[in-house]
Design a protein around this motif. Structure first.
Motif, PDB file in Angstrom:
ATOM      1  N   ASP A  54       0.517  11.786   5.854  1.00  0.00           N
ATOM      2  CA  ASP A  54       0.237  11.776   4.354  1.00  0.00           C
ATOM      3  C   ASP A  54       1.512  11.327   3.625  1.00  0.00           C
ATOM      4  O   ASP A  54       2.628  11.824   4.133  1.00  0.00           O
ATOM      5  CB  ASP A  54      -0.050  13.101   3.662  1.00  0.00           C
ATOM      6  N   GLY A  55       1.495  10.025   3.195  1.00  0.00           N
ATOM      7  CA  GLY A  55       2.752   9.492   2.371  1.00  0.00           C
ATOM      8  C   GLY A  55       3.538   8.750   3.379  1.00  0.00           C
ATOM      9  O   GLY A  55       4.646   8.310   2.755  1.00  0.00           O
ATOM     10  N   SER A  58      -2.984  -2.990  -7.342  1.00  0.00           N
ATOM     11  CA  SER A  58      -3.350  -2.351  -5.916  1.00  0.00           C
ATOM     12  C   SER A  58      -4.658  -2.272  -5.749  1.00  0.00           C
ATOM     13  O   SER A  58      -5.291  -2.698  -4.625  1.00  0.00           O
ATOM     14  CB  SER A  58      -2.584  -0.864  -5.891  1.00  0.00           C
ATOM     15  N   ALA A  84      -3.610   7.517  -1.698  1.00  0.00           N
ATOM     16  CA  ALA A  84      -3.025   7.704  -2.856  1.00  0.00           C
ATOM     17  C   ALA A  84      -1.784   6.828  -3.179  1.00  0.00           C
ATOM     18  O   ALA A  84      -1.705   5.940  -3.882  1.00  0.00           O
ATOM     19  CB  ALA A  84      -2.504   9.227  -2.804  1.00  0.00           C
ATOM     20  N   ASN A  85      -0.609   7.106  -2.453  1.00  0.00           N
ATOM     21  CA  ASN A  85       0.612   6.321  -2.610  1.00  0.00           C
ATOM     22  C   ASN A  85       0.577   5.065  -2.636  1.00  0.00           C
ATOM     23  O   ASN A  85       1.351   4.257  -3.601  1.00  0.00           O
ATOM     24  CB  ASN A  85       1.610   6.806  -1.553  1.00  0.00           C
ATOM     25  N   GLY A  96       2.635   6.152   5.610  1.00  0.00           N
ATOM     26  CA  GLY A  96       2.641   4.405   5.449  1.00  0.00           C
ATOM     27  C   GLY A  96       2.390   4.126   6.981  1.00  0.00           C
ATOM     28  O   GLY A  96       2.459   2.857   7.199  1.00  0.00           O
ATOM     29  N   HIS A 129      -0.115   3.935  -6.280  1.00  0.00           N
ATOM     30  CA  HIS A 129       1.060   4.097  -7.187  1.00  0.00           C
ATOM     31  C   HIS A 129       1.921   3.274  -6.897  1.00  0.00           C
ATOM     32  O   HIS A 129       2.832   2.997  -8.065  1.00  0.00           O
ATOM     33  CB  HIS A 129       1.500   5.622  -6.553  1.00  0.00           C
ATOM     34  N   TYR A 130       2.405   2.631  -5.919  1.00  0.00           N
ATOM     35  CA  TYR A 130       3.583   1.776  -6.032  1.00  0.00           C
ATOM     36  C   TYR A 130       3.084   0.336  -5.610  1.00  0.00           C
ATOM     37  O   TYR A 130       4.152  -0.396  -5.282  1.00  0.00           O
ATOM     38  CB  TYR A 130       4.283   2.342  -4.499  1.00  0.00           C
TER      39      TYR A 130
END
Length: 194
Positions: free
Chosen positions: A114-115, A172, A163-164, A117, A167-168
């Protein structure tokens, strides 16, 4: 609760809501505010029969079970955020038990990925997807659009979540849909919104 109400009023897609759900009244309140589905996690580890009660009251299609998993050298165990510990529970057995108790979907999250990548834990999500006959949603680890395709093409998972990355990365949602559509996956052709 205001966030649920506001999001439900402005979106035209199914809305799943989770967090601090311990009673049927908690579910009812979120559904009345506009949620279409409910995601439960901690209560499942404390009281698995809550799944049956919720499914009988609101329908299996409404109940998503979120299972957080940690891996120790390929040995998968369910992780409890509420207790901040890795349990001795096998996520495959828990997934099947949740299905048998009336769950409508399984949302499986690889905690270590998770988070990060680095991509989904394809082995884990495929094992879960093959163990149950209800839809399985993969989560945890998306770092580029190809991770979505990889999971959808090489495992039996029904859906992918992230999720991430949303966000970035600018535009997206459009870019994710475009990549999947161009890669031949069954995704509506994306349109840029003004």
């Amino acid at each position: 609760y205001e966030i649920i109400k506001d999001v439900a009023a402005t979106t035209f897609m199914p809305l799943s809501v989770g967090g601090k759900i311990n009673t049927l009244k908690d579910i009812e309140k979120r559904l009345k505010l506009g949620a279409d589905k409910i995601t439960i996690n901690s209560i499942v580890l404390e009281n698995p029969n809550f799944i049956t009660d919720a499914a009988k009251e609101f329908g299996s299609q409404c109940i998503i079970i979120s299972i957080d998993v940690k891996s120790n050298s390929g040995n998968y165990k369910v992780y409890s955020h509420k207790k901040n510990l890795t349990t001795d529970i096998d996520p495959l057995k828990l997934s099947k038990e949740c299905e048998d108790l009336g769950a409508g979907e399984i949302f499986i999250n690889s905690v270590e990925r998770d988070g990060m990548g680095s991509g989904y834990d394809l082995k884990l999500i495929d094992k879960i997807a093959k163990k149950v006959s209800i839809p399985v949603i993969a989560c945890g680890g998306v770092g580029d659009w190809n991770h979505f395709s990889e999971a959808l093409k090489t495992t039996n998972v029904d859906a992918v979540a992230a999720a991430n990355i949303f966000h970035y990365k600018d535009q997206s949602v459009y870019l994710a849909k475009k990549f999947l559509h161009d890669d031949g996956l069954n995704v509506r052709k994306p349109v840029l919104m003004n």
